[in-house]
Design an enzyme around this catalytic site. Structure first.
Site, PDB file in Angstrom:
ATOM      1  N   HIS A  82       6.762   4.627  -1.821  1.00  0.00           N
ATOM      2  CA  HIS A  82       5.684   3.841  -2.436  1.00  0.00           C
ATOM      3  C   HIS A  82       5.411   2.605  -1.603  1.00  0.00           C
ATOM      4  CE1 HIS A  82       3.136   2.583  -5.786  1.00  0.00           C
ATOM      5  NE2 HIS A  82       3.551   1.351  -5.522  1.00  0.00           N
ATOM      6  N   ASP A 161       1.739   1.399 -18.391  1.00  0.00           N
ATOM      7  CA  ASP A 161       1.366   0.729 -17.136  1.00  0.00           C
ATOM      8  C   ASP A 161      -0.131   0.849 -16.884  1.00  0.00           C
ATOM      9  OD1 ASP A 161       1.797  -0.504 -14.480  1.00  0.00           O
ATOM     10  OD2 ASP A 161       1.051   1.438 -13.826  1.00  0.00           O
ATOM     11  N   ARG A 168      -4.519  -6.423 -16.507  1.00  0.00           N
ATOM     12  CA  ARG A 168      -4.098  -7.420 -15.512  1.00  0.00           C
ATOM     13  C   ARG A 168      -5.173  -7.610 -14.459  1.00  0.00           C
ATOM     14  NH1 ARG A 168       0.852  -4.971 -13.120  1.00  0.00           N
ATOM     15  NH2 ARG A 168       0.864  -6.819 -11.808  1.00  0.00           N
ATOM     16  N   SER A 183       5.698  -2.484 -13.033  1.00  0.00           N
ATOM     17  CA  SER A 183       4.591  -1.537 -12.894  1.00  0.00           C
ATOM     18  C   SER A 183       4.937  -0.442 -11.872  1.00  0.00           C
ATOM     19  CB  SER A 183       3.342  -2.323 -12.462  1.00  0.00           C
ATOM     20  OG  SER A 183       2.345  -1.468 -11.992  1.00  0.00           O
ATOM     21  N   LYS A 187       6.512   3.731 -12.787  1.00  0.00           N
ATOM     22  CA  LYS A 187       5.861   4.961 -12.306  1.00  0.00           C
ATOM     23  C   LYS A 187       6.831   5.768 -11.440  1.00  0.00           C
ATOM     24  CE  LYS A 187       2.415   2.480 -10.931  1.00  0.00           C
ATOM     25  NZ  LYS A 187       1.275   1.621 -10.783  1.00  0.00           N
TER      26      LYS A 187
HETATM   27  N1  URA Z   1       0.947  -1.619  -7.439  1.00  0.00           N
HETATM   28  C1  URA Z   1       1.261  -1.222  -8.703  1.00  0.00           C
HETATM   29  O1  URA Z   1       1.443  -0.038  -8.958  1.00  0.00           O
HETATM   30  N2  URA Z   1       1.367  -2.156  -9.649  1.00  0.00           N
HETATM   31  C2  URA Z   1       1.201  -3.480  -9.420  1.00  0.00           C
HETATM   32  O2  URA Z   1       1.339  -4.267 -10.327  1.00  0.00           O
HETATM   33  C3  URA Z   1       0.859  -3.883  -8.101  1.00  0.00           C
HETATM   34  C4  URA Z   1       0.757  -2.924  -7.126  1.00  0.00           C
END
Ligand code: URA
Length: 433
Positions: A82, A161, A168, A183, A187
């Site tokens: 990621h 999320d 957000r 966040s 995931k």
């Molecule tokens: N990427 C994400 O998945 N969440 C965030 O809060 C910032 C970047």
């Protein structure tokens, strides 16, 4: 205790209890806390922060808000990757087929472009026919058949999320270490991998502007992952300037294919090789000295390119794009931004280049906007390269000229020229394990 008391507690700088956090996340998922109260708590968290314990509870509650992918039927160790997001960051699209060609399974749930940052799903959708919305069942079958699959987040994974991120984004509450960490990690924990390698971006084009913040975010995510039983490591990498020479969806797909053919820009190739090598080691299948040579062999032999072909075909895309770039959408018009003086490109500010690319249609201002897959920015001169007055530094590719004035102004303001060669910081700034 009513939810107003939870907001007041955080506003006044106290730690939330696990019950407070569960009530919050459950209330967000069930839509029984109004958006204005959710936003108030988010802003209190941005300003007051959260302890690592609170952040761990928040992550856990967000994972429990939905399903977890069960990858136990897919043979081998599954390693996730990621990036916290940047401009021109197309690394996942190159890295996934390389890692799969080396026999390590890489499941990847990706996102769309947000703000000035691009999204892997939007890039892949530039390939005619490419489907990113596979069912969980198809995702698992494809991982077994091909060894990798890049898909969108399904509604059932970490749904809290999805709702929190949307709020957000419109309440100026994205830049917060605990909120970003929870966040991302919710995931990744729901994705079902056995290990995870993170690329935490740092600089003008990243959420984390300073190296200290990037390192703190990396440490926090590594500790959340490790405590949840997910072996997690992080790279901290530069995002002051865009990665590679292409920003914009179809343009970036071409750059990915070129990199798989061995002709990619140095920065993309270096980052892909470093991250892919680490993924092979973390998978437990490769010893450290064997990993990088294996990655380079996968590239040089064409096996990684053939994995990319298999990946595109499985997901319904036109794999002919690998041999014929004319099958990708192409912008009809170009506008050059030239150097005003002789010298060196001292800076190419990534967020401004990203916004210029959005302004010509490559990104969205609002989540429902349609994007122009052919539009974007080509970087003719990267930081450190010499230029002569009048030479092209950036080229804007577009179809609709409504955003051209804004894009030209943004692109021009991204460029800084110096008389002397600039001292640039390295691409790889550190690791956290
Ligand atoms: N990427 C994400 O998945 N969440 C965030 O809060 C910032 C970047």
């Amino acid at each position: 205790m009513g939810f107003i008391d939870v907001i007041a507690k955080k506003r006044d700088g106290y730690a939330l209890s696990r019950e407070d956090i569960d009530e919050f996340v459950y209330g967000v998922s069930a839509a029984n806390i109004p958006d204005y109260q959710v936003s108030a708590l988010l802003m209190a968290i941005v300003i007051r922060g959260m302890s690592d314990r609170e952040t761990g509870w928040l992550t856990d509650a967000m994972v429990r808000s939905g399903d977890r992918v069960d990858l136990s039927d897919v043979p081998g160790t599954k390693v996730g990757k990621h990036s916290t997001g940047g401009v021109g960051d197309k690394v996942s699209i190159v890295l996934a087929p390389i890692v799969a060609a080396c026999g390590v399974v890489l499941p990847k749930l990706s996102g769309r472009g947000l703000g000035h940052t691009g999204g892997t799903l939007d890039k892949l959708e530039a390939i005619p026919g490419f489907r990113v919305n596979l069912s969980v069942d198809e995702f698992i079958r494809m991982l077994t058949d091909v060894g990798t699959s890049i898909v969108g987040q399904t509604v059932s994974l970490a749904p809290a999320d999805k709702k929190l991120y949307a709020l957000r984004d419109v309440t100026a509450t994205v830049p917060s270490l605990p909120l970003i960490a929870a966040s991302v990690m919710s995931k990744k924990l729901a994705e079902g991998s056995d290990a995870l390698v993170l690329d935490v971006k740092c600089g003008h084009g990243a959420f984390m502007k300073s190296e200290t913040d990037a390192r703190d975010l990396a440490r926090l995510m590594v500790s959340i992952g490790s405590r949840a039983g997910l072996r997690t490591e992080a790279f901290i990498t530069d995002m002051d300037a865009p990665l590679g020479r292409a920003v914009g969806n179809a343009l970036e797909v071409i750059e990915c294919i070129e990199t798989l053919k061995g002709h990619g820009p140095d920065d993309i190739t270096a980052l892909v090789v470093a991250l892919a090598s680490r993924i092979l080691v973390v998978s437990g299948r490769y010893a450290r000295p064997d990993a990088e040579p294996a990655v380079r062999r996968a590239l040089a032999s064409g096996r990684a390119l053939e994995k990319m072909r298999a990946m595109i075909e499985w997901q319904g895309g036109d794999a002919g794009v690998l041999d014929d770039y004319a099958r990708l959408p192409r912008a009809a018009r170009r506008h050059a931004i030239a150097a005003g003086a002789d010298g060196y490109v001292a800076a190419l500010q990534a967020d401004l280049v990203g916004r210029a690319s959005m302004a010509v249609g490559a990104g969205r201002q609002r989540i429902e906007d349609r994007i122009d897959h052919s539009a974007g920015v080509v970087i003719a001169k990267k930081p450190g390269e010499s230029v002569r007055a009048g030479e092209t530094i950036l080229e804007l590719l577009y179809n609709d000229d409504r955003g051209l004035g804004e894009a030209s102004a943004l692109a021009s303001s991204a460029i800084r020229i110096s008389a002397e060669p600039p001292v640039l910081r390295p691409l790889l700034l550190g690791t956290v394990a």
